[in-house]
Design a protein around this motif. Structure first.
Motif, PDB file in Angstrom:
ATOM      1  N   ILE A  56       0.836  -1.206   0.000  1.00  0.00           N
ATOM      2  CA  ILE A  56       0.000   0.000   0.000  1.00  0.00           C
ATOM      3  C   ILE A  56       0.871   1.257   0.000  1.00  0.00           C
ATOM      4  O   ILE A  56       0.611   2.214  -0.726  1.00  0.00           O
ATOM      5  CB  ILE A  56      -0.961  -0.007   1.215  1.00  0.00           C
ATOM      6  N   TYR A  57       1.967   1.246   0.807  1.00  0.00           N
ATOM      7  CA  TYR A  57       2.885   2.394   0.800  1.00  0.00           C
ATOM      8  C   TYR A  57       3.486   2.586  -0.596  1.00  0.00           C
ATOM      9  O   TYR A  57       3.617   3.713  -1.080  1.00  0.00           O
ATOM     10  CB  TYR A  57       4.011   2.197   1.821  1.00  0.00           C
ATOM     11  N   PHE A  59       2.149   1.739  -3.453  1.00  0.00           N
ATOM     12  CA  PHE A  59       1.119   2.265  -4.362  1.00  0.00           C
ATOM     13  C   PHE A  59       0.994   3.792  -4.236  1.00  0.00           C
ATOM     14  O   PHE A  59       0.920   4.500  -5.236  1.00  0.00           O
ATOM     15  CB  PHE A  59      -0.264   1.655  -4.051  1.00  0.00           C
ATOM     16  N   VAL A  60       0.958   4.275  -2.992  1.00  0.00           N
ATOM     17  CA  VAL A  60       0.788   5.715  -2.769  1.00  0.00           C
ATOM     18  C   VAL A  60       1.960   6.473  -3.399  1.00  0.00           C
ATOM     19  O   VAL A  60       1.768   7.409  -4.185  1.00  0.00           O
ATOM     20  CB  VAL A  60       0.694   6.051  -1.261  1.00  0.00           C
ATOM     21  N   LEU A  62       3.922   5.527  -5.689  1.00  0.00           N
ATOM     22  CA  LEU A  62       3.934   5.313  -7.137  1.00  0.00           C
ATOM     23  C   LEU A  62       3.026   6.310  -7.863  1.00  0.00           C
ATOM     24  O   LEU A  62       3.404   6.873  -8.894  1.00  0.00           O
ATOM     25  CB  LEU A  62       3.471   3.877  -7.405  1.00  0.00           C
TER      26      LEU A  62
END
Lengths: 82, 581
Positions: A56-57, A59-60, A62
């Motif tokens: 999730i980290y 993705f953010v 990115l």
């Protein structure tokens, strides 16, 4: 001519980001789970961590990276708004 | 002040806030009603998108799901966040540049086909109503537990609130109400998580709790302890899970693609002023979502440990180590009243035995010690709501959680109702049946459609169809197999045409629906047992949307290659949306 190049730059960036997206989630969190789980930090296995939080980290970060790079590509090709 | 008065106060204050915002920001044109006039700041849109996206399922159910699924719960964590990467990179900026109001409108224009547009509307309506029913159930649960009113009354109150701000405010009102709702829900989620994390591990930041040690032990790490506690009772190890790797892969993929194809999420990116705002806004949205989604796995792990150790507070098979039913804590009693927590004293010893009786080896061993089967049924939906009570937190925290749960459910319901009404008034009425309708007429039709949708959603919430859980798989499967591929190909391919898009969407739809109905049996009896040996390549119905999406892509490309390319107009449209200026 210019538009084609802009589109190619865009596709290259999207492709790169999608590779990172795939590796951080499906790669580390699912397919490479057992392998990464050999590494542990205080009982937290790294593969498990990627599956539950780490991806999730990534993705953010990115999406912000993509937005920043795209703005730069927009300017380089003179297609930015305003 | 007692809990109930406090809850009424906190929930009432939050309602007053939402209605105040809605009145201040009501919509006066179709542009404002459908897309807030395209003037929302990217950070505000990120906040609104986060509230829109995080539903009753995210707020109430997800941490509970993870608590009981362990590693398998990762499919929701990765699936419901990774979709934003696809959305930001592949759809949002281009649809913003397209600059109209709805997803079916894009599909209709890009493929020059009213048929394609109507197919898209159909998918959108099925997906959205499925979702709304779930939200309304969430509102009902929160009301009946915390405000102690009958579910029907709770639903009516919820419907009335949504009615006021969705019908009056349209997208503009919804957007700013959602900003407020995000603040309420994230505060309500984080506060108890911080308390519990600190109580159990001494680490206040829940994101770090999984790498911390359990207080009162000799430095035993949380996850090691948890694995130990649950496997001692015959359950699968928390960090391992039971689903096959193939299934985890495909479910995650289906949820990601489905997320990116959900119309109420896509439409939020029509509301920002510029293309580059759409890109940034997706980042903000995911950042705000990540605050809750990285807290949830910690809440899941901590709650599972708390719950299990409350019931089994010493060595397994030592008689005094099982909680006596008489000594059960207050939260246990209140949740028993709702029927979501159930105890049956199978061996008549007055103590609670909570273990995995489907684990044959462990059940045999347990039987030797006089255990006659698992005696506790815990509905996973109570984990987040009961967490503050289990941890003995002050009443204001519990009241806050109630307000947070309602905020999560209402914000999502409003977003869904708006896309339903836009599809009806804009795509069907103006687009297909009465193209000559005036703007005022369309605006009124949009409001009327919202009102009807609210009534129908309320009905679904009061009489939830027995297959709510099944249709959730259906909603994501359909979004993944129909809307996502058609939209993506519309942007990234100049060659895919009307025939290809329609054939692709129908193939994806029919395949996905058939597969899910085959195993889950919606309206009919299932045709085969829903177990791994019967599934295609070991992929469960929850994950089949990814195969549906692949089929959609393959058929769309194949059929397009055999039929004439799209017109020059379409070519112009695609080239226009590919550049920001």
């Amino acid at each position: 001519m210019r538009k084609t190049t802009y589109w190619q730059d865009n596709l290259r960036l999207v492709g790169l980001c999608l590779v990172v997206w795939f590796v951080a989630s499906f790669g580390f969190g699912i397919l490479g789970l057992d392998w990464l789980n050999q590494i542990e930090i205080n009982g937290l296995q790294i593969g498990f961590w990627f599956a539950q939080q780490g991806s999730i980290y990534v993705f953010v970060a990115l999406i912000f990276f993509y937005a920043w790079r795209m703005a730069k590509i927009d300017r380089e090709h003179g297609v930015e708004e305003d | 002040m007692d809990l109930q008065t406090l809850t009424y106060l906190v929930v009432g204050a939050s309602f007053a806030l939402y209605i105040g915002i809605a009145i201040a920001t009501r919509a006066s044109s179709t542009g404002e009603f459908y897309v807030a006039g395209g003037g929302v700041h990217p950070v505000a849109n990120g906040l609104a998108t986060a509230a829109d996206w995080m539903s009753a399922a995210s707020f109430i159910s997800m941490a509970g799901l993870i608590a009981f699924l362990g590693y398998d719960g990762s499919v929701y964590l990765m699936g419901w966040t990774g979709g934003y990467v696809l959305l930001a990179l592949l759809l949002a900026p281009y649809l913003r540049k397209f600059g109209k109001f709805t997803v079916p409108e894009f599909i209709g224009d890009r493929y020059e086909s009213q048929t394609a547009r109507v197919v898209a509307v159909l998918c959108l309506i099925i997906i959205s109503f499925t979702y709304v029913a779930g939200q309304m159930r969430g509102v009902g649960i929160v009301f009946s537990r915390f405000l102690e009113v009958p579910i029907g009354v709770g639903l009516l109150i919820g419907m009335a609130i949504v009615f006021v701000y969705a019908v009056l405010g349209g997208m503009k009102g919804i957007t700013y109400t959602q900003v407020a709702q995000y603040c309420v829900l994230i505060f309500a989620y984080t506060v108890p998580a911080v308390f519990i994390s600190f109580q159990v591990t001494g680490q206040p930041l829940p994101q770090l709790a999984m790498a911390s040690t359990v207080e009162g032990t000799d430095g035993v790490p949380l996850l090691v302890r948890l694995d130990q506690v649950v496997t001692d009772l015959g359950f699968a190890a928390y960090t391992v899970g039971t689903k096959s790797r193939v299934d985890v892969f495909f479910i995650t993929m289906a949820l990601m693609i489905g997320t990116a194809g959900l119309p109420h999420v896509i439409v939020r990116f029509f509301t920002v002023p510029r293309v580059r705002d759409a890109r940034m806004s997706a980042g903000w949205a995911l950042l705000f979502i990540a605050l809750l989604y990285t807290t949830a796995p910690a809440v899941g792990a901590l709650a599972r440990l708390n719950l299990t150790e409350t019931i089994q507070h010493g060595a397994v098979f030592e008689e005094a180590a099982n909680l006596r039913y008489e000594d059960r804590p207050d939260w246990f009693r209140t949740w028993e009243d709702t029927g979501l927590l159930e105890f049956t004293d199978k061996n008549g010893d007055g103590r609670i035995q909570y273990y995995d009786d489907t684990n044959a080896a462990f059940a045999t061993e347990a039987a030797r010690h006089g255990w006659a089967g698992n005696e506790l049924r815990v509905d996973r939906d109570i984990i987040v709501l009961a967490n503050p009570e289990i941890a003995g937190l002050p009443n204001w925290v519990i009241a806050l959680v109630a307000a947070g749960g309602i905020a999560a459910a209402l914000s999502t319901a409003a977003g869904l109702l708006l896309v339903i009404s836009a599809a009806v008034s804009h795509d069907l009425l103006k687009g297909v049946f009465r193209p000559g309708i005036s703007e005022g007429g369309e605006l009124n039709a949009g409001r009327a459609a919202t009102a009807v949708a609210i009534l129908f959603a309320g009905y679904l919430g009061y009489n939830p169809p027995g297959f709510v859980a099944q249709v959730v798989a259906l909603a994501f499967g359909l979004a993944a197999a129909s809307l996502f591929p058609a939209t993506l190909l519309g942007i990234f391919s100049l060659r895919v045409n009307k025939q290809g898009a329609i054939a692709g969407m129908l193939t994806g739809l029919v395949f996905t629906i058939t597969y899910i109905v085959w195993f889950k049996g919606i309206f009919i009896e299932p045709m085969a047992p829903d177990t791994a040996e019967h599934w295609l390549f070991g992929i469960s119905p929850e994950g089949i949307g990814s195969v549906g999406a692949l089929l959609n892509f393959a058929v769309a490309l194949g059929v397009s290659a055999m039929t004439p390319p799209p017109s020059d107009d379409v070519r112009g449209l695609v080239e226009r949306i590919r550049v920001p200026n």
